[in-house]
Write an enzyme that holds these catalytic residues in place. Structure first.
Site, mmCIF file in Angstrom:
data_model
loop_
_atom_site.group_PDB
_atom_site.id
_atom_site.type_symbol
_atom_site.label_atom_id
_atom_site.label_comp_id
_atom_site.label_asym_id
_atom_site.label_seq_id
_atom_site.Cartn_x
_atom_site.Cartn_y
_atom_site.Cartn_z
ATOM 1 N N ASN A 191 -38.065 85.174 30.977
ATOM 2 C CA ASN A 191 -37.109 84.091 31.210
ATOM 3 C C ASN A 191 -36.652 83.370 29.947
ATOM 4 O O ASN A 191 -36.201 82.233 30.029
ATOM 5 C CB ASN A 191 -37.663 83.096 32.228
ATOM 6 N N HIS B 229 -22.450 72.685 25.409
ATOM 7 C CA HIS B 229 -21.175 72.488 26.120
ATOM 8 C C HIS B 229 -20.609 71.140 25.708
ATOM 9 O O HIS B 229 -20.921 70.117 26.302
ATOM 10 C CB HIS B 229 -21.378 72.548 27.634
ATOM 11 N N ALA C 1 -46.260 74.170 22.970
ATOM 12 C CA ALA C 1 -45.619 74.272 24.275
ATOM 13 C C ALA C 1 -44.855 72.994 24.620
ATOM 14 O O ALA C 1 -45.259 71.891 24.247
ATOM 15 C CB ALA C 1 -46.673 74.549 25.351
ATOM 16 N N THR D 54 -35.497 69.885 17.043
ATOM 17 C CA THR D 54 -34.177 69.361 16.686
ATOM 18 C C THR D 54 -33.982 69.262 15.178
ATOM 19 O O THR D 54 -32.873 68.990 14.728
ATOM 20 C CB THR D 54 -33.964 67.968 17.308
ATOM 21 N N ARG E 176 -42.348 67.271 15.979
ATOM 22 C CA ARG E 176 -42.709 66.730 14.669
ATOM 23 C C ARG E 176 -43.862 67.543 14.107
ATOM 24 O O ARG E 176 -44.703 68.042 14.854
ATOM 25 C CB ARG E 176 -43.140 65.270 14.797
#
Length: 187
Positions: free
Chosen positions: A83, A111, A162, A167, A182
């Site tokens: 997945n 999007h 996990a 970012t 982090r």
């Protein structure tokens, strides 16, 4: 007997799709049945890589009339688990020996932007937007449910815990975790 049948089914499935890819490495396999395969001519897979069932591999060359030049390169001996969703309009480069948990997202796009103008549109009408390419080094481990967001570089040997959302860049040989991820340890 079930393992033998699964092996045969996966080999047949791989044989059906491998010629659709820009490059398909020796000994690479894709597990039956992928959820979504789009733009395979922009995707290269290295030798000995295994892509599990339920995967989504999408390289979008156009959306709502806007043209893109996508590229997804997956290195050799990678194990991309069930997945996973890897999607590009720009560039995703994955080094050798990547190990992912299940339900991993690696994306260089979203999007629309976080503007009122884009957010007032239905999601399928929002223009696809990339903050930059994604680069994942060699020998990286991404835990279950990890999200790697646009414009991120993850260095060689890094481990992402996990449920983390990456970012920002993660240096080589670091352990990162959390939302947003982090660095919690450097080796």
């Amino acid at each position: 007997m079930a393992n033998v049948l699964r092996f045969i089914r996966n080999n047949i499935y791989t044989a059906l799709y491998r010629h659709c890819f820009a490059h398909w490495g020796r000994g690479a396999h894709i597990g039956w049945r992928a959820m979504n395969l789009k733009g395979l001519k922009y995707i290269s897979v290295g030798d000995g890589t295994y892509i599990s069932q339920g995967v989504q591999l999408t390289a979008w060359d156009s959306h709502n009339g806007i043209q893109f030049n996508p590229s997804i390169v997956i290195g050799s001996r990678c194990s991309i688990r069930n997945n996973a969703h890897i999607t590009a309009i720009d560039s995703i480069t994955i080094g050798d020996n990547l190990l992912t948990g299940t339900n991993v997202l690696i994306t260089d796009n979203s999007h629309g932007r976080s503007t009122r103008e884009h957010m007032s549109l239905p999601f399928n009408e929002r223009p696809l937007y990339s903050k930059g390419p994604v680069v994942i080094g060699n020998n990286v481990w991404l835990g279950n449910n990890v999200c790697v967001m646009p414009g991120v570089t993850i260095g060689d040997g890094a481990i992402i815990g996990a449920n983390s959302v990456v970012t920002h860049d993660v240096p080589a040989y670091a352990v990162a975790a959390g939302i947003p991820a982090r660095v919690v340890k450097r080796l």
